[in-house]
Structure formats: structure tokens, C-alpha cells
Design a protein around this motif. Structure first.
Motif, PDB file in Angstrom:
ATOM      1  N   VAL A 223     -18.016   2.695  47.570  1.00 15.94           N
ATOM      2  CA  VAL A 223     -16.564   2.545  47.404  1.00 15.94           C
ATOM      3  C   VAL A 223     -16.125   3.092  46.054  1.00 15.94           C
ATOM      4  N   ASN A 224     -16.880   2.766  45.003  1.00 18.32           N
ATOM      5  CA  ASN A 224     -16.527   3.255  43.666  1.00 18.32           C
ATOM      6  C   ASN A 224     -16.567   4.781  43.597  1.00 18.32           C
ATOM      7  N   GLN A 225     -17.553   5.392  44.249  1.00 19.90           N
ATOM      8  CA  GLN A 225     -17.639   6.848  44.282  1.00 19.90           C
ATOM      9  C   GLN A 225     -16.427   7.452  44.990  1.00 19.90           C
ATOM     10  N   GLN A 226     -16.034   6.818  46.096  1.00 16.49           N
ATOM     11  CA  GLN A 226     -14.875   7.310  46.828  1.00 16.49           C
ATOM     12  C   GLN A 226     -13.600   7.161  46.008  1.00 16.49           C
ATOM     13  N   VAL A 227     -13.475   6.047  45.291  1.00 17.02           N
ATOM     14  CA  VAL A 227     -12.301   5.826  44.445  1.00 17.02           C
ATOM     15  C   VAL A 227     -12.263   6.849  43.314  1.00 17.02           C
ATOM     16  N   GLU A 228     -13.428   7.086  42.711  1.00 17.61           N
ATOM     17  CA  GLU A 228     -13.494   8.059  41.623  1.00 17.61           C
ATOM     18  C   GLU A 228     -13.122   9.458  42.118  1.00 17.61           C
TER      19      GLU A 228
ATOM     20  N   ASP B 115      -3.877   5.755  30.742  1.00 13.90           N
ATOM     21  CA  ASP B 115      -3.732   4.857  29.592  1.00 13.90           C
ATOM     22  C   ASP B 115      -4.607   3.624  29.805  1.00 13.90           C
ATOM     23  N   PRO B 116      -5.888   3.684  29.455  1.00 11.79           N
ATOM     24  CA  PRO B 116      -6.796   2.542  29.661  1.00 11.79           C
ATOM     25  C   PRO B 116      -6.320   1.264  28.971  1.00 11.79           C
ATOM     26  N   ASP B 117      -5.720   1.397  27.771  1.00  7.26           N
ATOM     27  CA  ASP B 117      -5.253   0.208  27.056  1.00  7.26           C
ATOM     28  C   ASP B 117      -4.126  -0.484  27.820  1.00  7.26           C
ATOM     29  N   LEU B 118      -3.214   0.322  28.354  1.00 11.32           N
ATOM     30  CA  LEU B 118      -2.130  -0.248  29.146  1.00 11.32           C
ATOM     31  C   LEU B 118      -2.688  -0.915  30.403  1.00 11.32           C
ATOM     32  N   ALA B 119      -3.690  -0.287  31.008  1.00 10.22           N
ATOM     33  CA  ALA B 119      -4.313  -0.864  32.202  1.00 10.22           C
ATOM     34  C   ALA B 119      -4.915  -2.229  31.881  1.00 10.22           C
ATOM     35  N   LYS B 120      -5.574  -2.332  30.725  1.00 12.59           N
ATOM     36  CA  LYS B 120      -6.180  -3.610  30.330  1.00 12.59           C
ATOM     37  C   LYS B 120      -5.111  -4.686  30.144  1.00 12.59           C
TER      38      LYS B 120
ATOM     39  N   ASN C  74      -9.030 -10.201  43.698  1.00 12.53           N
ATOM     40  CA  ASN C  74      -9.760  -9.358  44.633  1.00 12.53           C
ATOM     41  C   ASN C  74     -10.293  -8.109  43.934  1.00 12.53           C
ATOM     42  N   TYR C  75     -10.927  -7.242  44.710  1.00 11.78           N
ATOM     43  CA  TYR C  75     -11.460  -5.990  44.173  1.00 11.78           C
ATOM     44  C   TYR C  75     -10.327  -5.156  43.587  1.00 11.78           C
ATOM     45  N   TYR C  76     -10.504  -4.596  42.376  1.00 17.14           N
ATOM     46  CA  TYR C  76      -9.458  -3.782  41.746  1.00 17.14           C
ATOM     47  C   TYR C  76     -10.093  -2.726  40.859  1.00 17.14           C
ATOM     48  N   ILE C  77      -9.281  -1.730  40.479  1.00 17.32           N
ATOM     49  CA  ILE C  77      -9.722  -0.645  39.601  1.00 17.32           C
ATOM     50  C   ILE C  77      -9.614  -1.118  38.148  1.00 17.32           C
ATOM     51  N   LYS C  78     -10.660  -0.879  37.357  1.00 18.23           N
ATOM     52  CA  LYS C  78     -10.593  -1.299  35.968  1.00 18.23           C
ATOM     53  C   LYS C  78     -11.138  -0.171  35.079  1.00 18.23           C
ATOM     54  N   PRO C  79     -10.641  -0.099  33.852  1.00 20.27           N
ATOM     55  CA  PRO C  79     -11.089   0.961  32.930  1.00 20.27           C
ATOM     56  C   PRO C  79     -12.554   0.800  32.585  1.00 20.27           C
ATOM     57  N   GLU C  80     -13.216   1.914  32.320  1.00 19.62           N
ATOM     58  CA  GLU C  80     -14.604   1.857  31.895  1.00 19.62           C
ATOM     59  C   GLU C  80     -14.673   1.307  30.473  1.00 19.62           C
ATOM     60  N   ILE C  81     -15.656   0.448  30.273  1.00 21.73           N
ATOM     61  CA  ILE C  81     -15.806  -0.154  28.934  1.00 21.73           C
ATOM     62  C   ILE C  81     -16.539   0.809  28.013  1.00 21.73           C
TER      63      ILE C  81
END
Length: 221
Positions: free
Chosen positions: A145-150, A199-204, A214-221
Motif C-alpha cells: 500500500v505504501n509503495q502504491q501511495v508513493e 510542506d512536511p511541517d504543515l502536515a505535522k 485510521n491509516y493515514y499519510i505522514k511525513p518521513e521522519i
């Protein structure tokens, strides 16, 4: 006599009103309605007949097995019958334990799927013979799923220009005070991808505000 005439007049008036209110169909319409009703009745009767047939077959099979078992045990010695009965009891206990274990694995698998926001319809695909196997299968599914989202994110952002900052200093594509794609009412994976990439900061900030379960998209740490 006048009372009888009055009653007759009332009956005639009621018959007239009923006749006026009655829905009239053409012969062709009535034939079609009759055909649909007959078809529905035939389908339900067929289902009922099939259920009755299966029940009779199961009863006949159970009866035959009981007869064969009785005949077999009639030829046994007392010790042989006792041993056969013991094996039968053990088989029943083992089946009950296997059914209980399967129910536990189903519950465990459903819990994992719900925690990750994945439909429980995926249970047959994910559930393994052990909890460890289930966890491994779920990890494979998550990676896919993550590969497909990416991949979808890359396709979505391909050829787009970087968004300009608005008057509040936030980039276009969402703000903490605007529609939050991580919130339940405005949940949107596509917009999550956009904001996470732009904007990863805004996403955070938006994730912290929405607290998605539930399952969601999150910025890479």
C-alpha cells in the motif's frame, strides 16, 4: 323501508368511490406484473426447495454414518468399543479447540486491520495459521500500500510547480485552520499526499490537530 333504501344508497356510493379509486392496468401491464410476481415466487420456491434438499441430504448422511458406526461397534469387544469412543471424544475436543483457535485468530486479525484503518474484507487474505504469520502478511500488505501511495504521489506531483506562500505564510494546499484532510469529516488521502510532499511541517501540525485513528499519510521522519 326508508332506512333500507338509505343503506342501499350508501353501499352504492361506496362501491362507486372504490371503483373510481382503483388503479386500472392495461392487459399488457397486468400480464407483465403477473409475470414478475410469478418469477419472484418461483425463485423463492427454488431457494426453499434447495435448502430442504440440502437438509434432507445432511440428515440422510448423518443417519447412514450413525448406522455404520453402530454396526462397526457391534462387532467390537468391550475394550475396542471403549477405545473407539475415547478416540471419538478426543476428535471432538480437538475440533472444538481448533474452532476456538480460529475464532481467536480472526478476532486478532480484525483488530489489527481496524487499528491500521484497513477494511476487514481483507481478513481472508491477511489471516495466517498463527499470529506471527498474520503479522508478516499484514506487513507485506502495508508495504505494498505504501509503495502504491508513493507512486501515486509522484504521478500527482509530476510537472506541478511549487505552490506560493499565502498571506499567512502557509503554502497552498491546506492550513491548520482550513479543511484538514486528516480530520474525519474531510479525510482525503490525495490531499494528505500533496501537503506531506509540499510542506512536511504543515502536515505535522495538521496531523497533531486532527489526531487521526485510521491509516493515514505522514511525513518521513
Amino acid at each position: 323501508m326508508n332506512s333500507e333504501n338509505q343503506n342501499q344508497d350508501n353501499e352504492k356510493e361506496m362501491e362507486k368511490q372504490n371503483s373510481e379509486n382503483e388503479v386500472q392496468f392495461t392487459d399488457e401491464q397486468q400480464a407483465k406484473i403477473d409475470e414478475l410476481i410469478a418469477s419472484k415466487i418461483a425463485k423463492e420456491r427454488s431457494k426453499s426447495d434447495e435448502r430442504v434438499k440440502q437438509l434432507k441430504e445432511k440428515q440422510a448422511q448423518d443417519l447412514q454414518e450413525a448406522i455404520e458406526k453402530a454396526e462397526k461397534r457391534a462387532k467390537m469387544t468391550a475394550d475396542e468399543r471403549a477405545e473407539d469412543e475415547r478416540k471419538e471424544r478426543e476428535a471432538k475436543v480437538q475440533k472444538q479447540m481448533a474452532d476456538l483457535e480460529r475464532e481467536k485468530r480472526e478476532f486478532h486479525t480484525k483488530s489489527l486491520l481496524l487499528d491500521k484503518g484497513i477494511s476487514t474484507d481483507m481478513l481472508p487474505l491477511v489471516m495466517g495459521q498463527t499470529d506471527e504469520e498474520t503479522n508478516d502478511r499484514l506487513s507485506v500488505l502495508e508495504n505494498y500500500v505504501n509503495q502504491q501511495v508513493e507512486q501515486a504521489t509522484k504521478e500527482l506531483l509530476k510537472g506541478r510547480q511549487n505552490p506560493s506562500a499565502n498571506s499567512n505564510g502557509n503554502q497552498q494546499g491546506g492550513s491548520v485552520n482550513g479543511d484538514n484532510p486528516w480530520a474525519d469529516k474531510s479525510f482525503n488521502l490525495t490531499k494528505q499526499m500533496e501537503i506531506t510532499q509540499k510542506d512536511p511541517d504543515l502536515a505535522k501540525q495538521m496531523i497533531a490537530q486532527a489526531q487521526p485513528k485510521n491509516y493515514y499519510i505522514k511525513p518521513e521522519i
